[in-house]
Design an enzyme around this catalytic site. Structure first.
Site, PDB file in Angstrom:
ATOM      1  CG  HIS A 136     -13.175   8.666  23.657  1.00  0.00           C
ATOM      2  ND1 HIS A 136     -13.999   9.253  23.517  1.00  0.00           N
ATOM      3  CD2 HIS A 136     -12.618   8.806  22.165  1.00  0.00           C
ATOM      4  CE1 HIS A 136     -14.375   9.759  22.245  1.00  0.00           C
ATOM      5  NE2 HIS A 136     -12.986   9.871  22.072  1.00  0.00           N
ATOM      6  CE1 TYR A 155     -18.554   8.398  27.199  1.00  0.00           C
ATOM      7  CE2 TYR A 155     -20.376   8.701  28.288  1.00  0.00           C
ATOM      8  CZ  TYR A 155     -19.031   8.809  26.867  1.00  0.00           C
ATOM      9  OH  TYR A 155     -19.444   8.722  26.162  1.00  0.00           O
ATOM     10  CD1 TRP A 215     -20.300  12.513  27.479  1.00  0.00           C
ATOM     11  CD2 TRP A 215     -20.107  14.491  26.657  1.00  0.00           C
ATOM     12  NE1 TRP A 215     -19.433  13.086  26.208  1.00  0.00           N
ATOM     13  CE2 TRP A 215     -19.603  13.630  25.663  1.00  0.00           C
ATOM     14  CE3 TRP A 215     -20.651  16.022  25.772  1.00  0.00           C
ATOM     15  CZ2 TRP A 215     -19.297  13.588  24.198  1.00  0.00           C
ATOM     16  CZ3 TRP A 215     -19.970  15.981  24.390  1.00  0.00           C
ATOM     17  CH2 TRP A 215     -19.637  14.978  23.613  1.00  0.00           C
ATOM     18  CB  CYS A 228     -17.739   8.592  22.746  1.00  0.00           C
ATOM     19  SG  CYS A 228     -17.874   7.600  23.569  1.00  0.00           S
ATOM     20  CG  ASP A 254     -12.688  10.567  18.611  1.00  0.00           C
ATOM     21  OD1 ASP A 254     -13.767  10.656  18.506  1.00  0.00           O
ATOM     22  OD2 ASP A 254     -11.759  11.020  19.352  1.00  0.00           O
TER      23      ASP A 254
END
Length: 560
Positions: free
Chosen positions: A352, A527, A258, A294, A377
């Protein structure tokens, strides 16, 4: 002519030959079976069936066959097949005797299309609805030893009412199991932006790739017999997939990043689908593919889930909280000038993305209250039982706030319900609570509509309806005196690529004039809610006259 008397008897040798039927060939009827089992898109050459549903198998014998003749079939999967573990089953004629602890018993019957007189033995074979998914070896015994017949792949069956993944609605089965293309939503709560995504779960090499994902998971390495046996359970399988899509702590598919540095891999936003990622992982001997975020993790997991037959959809939660302290609050710390000098570890992501899988949850012992959609997830955020995975967490339990359930219900509950608490940190280190917002988190929870390329809002599945905030938002004012009132009016909804217009309304009800220092601080954020750069940091002085009504202070921040 005089016959001589018979003085001795010559021995008479009688030879009884018992002819045992042999198998000349086998026909798996791959095309018709795979069509009936909704796997024809995967292969026309390899038998791929769904448990709880029969398939046809024709044995071509060397001679006519009688229905009472010996014919015993054996199926086995894994390196250590066991009848008690449900990974080995022997069935047929003569009938096998099973003890009470035997799992996953297969069966067959003679199909009406059989022509036994010509030795064409067509069987209707049924894998049990609780059979472990995976690749099986099949053999037959007609009384002269086992004859290997070949292999077949068994998947979960959302068309079978006895399977834990049974999904009653045919339109939903078409969307959440069979659709190879979809939409993943990104952006902001005000402007959800669709990204097309190709799942490709029925590409032919998905068989080897998806089975490999199960075979290299750490639980299989630790206890292969138990792991293969547990593959009868979609709860277990989906949890393994969640852990194996990310590469944290195992030989998983994707590495997350990220920080914007992707020199030794590919940018997360460069991927258009799952297939190229999965193929790259498989062809490089299970080396993690770089890089994902994600929506990429979720897209790849949806592919694997749909391949195995677990109904699955990709879900986006806007304003998604990441609560690292399990206290259901997201704490933000600001300096006296409004900047964020301190990272609490908590964050709120613009969005997300996770997946929901459809399955029963008898393990929760709540009847059928929490059957249905479960949050899973694969993005590595927090560990669950020592592993970077999340779920399955029942969506219905999240709605009810029943957080004393497995798996990871409290974490997902916080993602959609946490309060945002803002603190001012003074120069001496002391903290002052400025405000708390219980309505900002968990917005516009979205997925693709069934049968259409449009958005369906799932927010009411996760949280009870609440009264929306009006156009005025109380600011994180640093004033402690009750005589001051301060409101921030966001004149337009913030949209990427456009200027930001702010208006501040101030009211002084004191008897003296006041000079206000107004700090304007703008920070760029990923984000994920992590600050990355300062865009603007200014301070302006404004005089508030005694008893003054409303004064307006406007400011614009240009996109440039």
């Amino acid at each position: 002519m005089v016959e001589e008397p018979l003085t001795s008897l010559s021995p008479l040798l009688l030879i009884f030959v018992f002819s045992v039927t042999a198998i000349k060939s086998v026909d798996f009827h791959c095309r018709s079976n795979n069509t009936a089992h909704y796997t024809i898109e995967i292969s026309t050459k390899e038998l791929i069936v769904r448990r709880g549903q029969s398939f046809l198998l024709t044995l071509n014998m060397t001679q006519p066959f009688n229905a009472t003749d010996t014919l015993v079939l054996t199926v086995e999967t894994g390196s250590f097949p066991s009848e008690k573990l449900g990974t080995w089953s022997e069935f047929g004629n003569p009938s096998c005797m099973y003890t009470s602890d035997v799992k996953a018993i297969w069966k067959y019957s003679f199909d009406c299309s059989a022509n036994l007189a010509r030795g064409m033995v067509t069987l209707s074979v049924t894998p049990p609805a609780d059979a472990p998914v995976g690749k099986y070896s099949l053999s037959a015994n007609t009384g002269r030893g086992k004859t290997p017949l070949g292999t077949l792949v068994v998947l979960f069956n959302p068309w079978c009412s006895d399977d834990w993944v049974f999904l009653p609605d045919e339109r939903e089965r078409q969307e959440y199991v069979l659709n190879e293309q979809g939409t993943i939503y990104v952006g902001t709560e005000y402007y959800p932006r669709p990204r097309d995504w190709i799942f490709g779960q029925f590409e032919e090499d998905m068989v080897d790739i998806c089975l490999k994902i199960l075979d290299v998971n750490p639980k299989h390495t630790k206890d292969p017999a138990d792991d293969v046996s547990a593959r009868c359970n979609p709860i277990y399988v989906s949890r393994v997939i969640s852990a194996m899509i990310n590469s944290n702590g195992d030989h998983g598919v994707l590495t997350g990043r990220w920080d914007g540095i992707y020199n030794d891999g590919e940018r997360p936003d460069s991927w258009l689908g799952s297939v190229r990622i999965l193929r790259k992982w498989y062809k490089t001997s299970c080396r993690p593919v770089k890089y994902g975020q994600c929506w990429v993790f979720a897209g790849v997991m949806c592919t694997v889930m749909r391949f195995f037959g677990i109904p699955c959809r990709v879900v986006t939660n806007f304003q998604s909280a990441h609560d690292t302290h399990n206290n259901l609050t997201i704490d933000y710390y600001h300096g006296e000038n409004g900047a964020q000098p301190r990272d609490s570890g908590d964050s709120v992501w613009n969005y997300h993305v996770w997946v929901e899988g459809w399955m029963k949850r008898p393990d929760l012992k709540k009847g059928n209250s929490y059957d249905g959609w479960q949050v899973l997830d694969p993005t590595p955020q927090e560990k669950s039982e020592g592993v970077f995975c999340c779920g399955p967490a029942p969506v219905a339990a999240i709605l009810q706030g029943d957080t004393n359930l497995k798996y990871d219900v409290p974490f997902v509950f916080a993602e959609v319900n946490a309060d945002i608490v803002k603190w001012m940190v003074r120069a001496n280190g002391s903290k002052i609570k400025m405000n708390s917002d219980s309505k900002k988190v968990g917005k516009s929870i979205s997925t693709k509509a069934v049968g259409y390329n449009r958005r369906t809002d799932l927010t009411n599945n996760y949280k009870h309806a609440e009264e929306e905030l009006g156009p005025l938002y109380q600011t994180s004012t640093l004033l402690t005196s009750s005589i001051f009132y301060c409101f921030l009016n966001q004149e337009t909804k913030i949209k990427s690529g456009q200027d930001i217009h702010l208006k501040l309304k101030l009211c002084n009800r004191d008897r003296t004039n006041r000079t206000m220092s107004i700090y304007i601080n703008a920070q760029g954020m990923r984000y994920t809610g992590v600050p990355v750069s300062h865009i603007l940091n200014t301070v302006q002085e404004k005089m508030l006259l005694s008893g003054q009504g409303l004064q307006f202070f406007s400011h614009s921040i240009s996109y440039s």
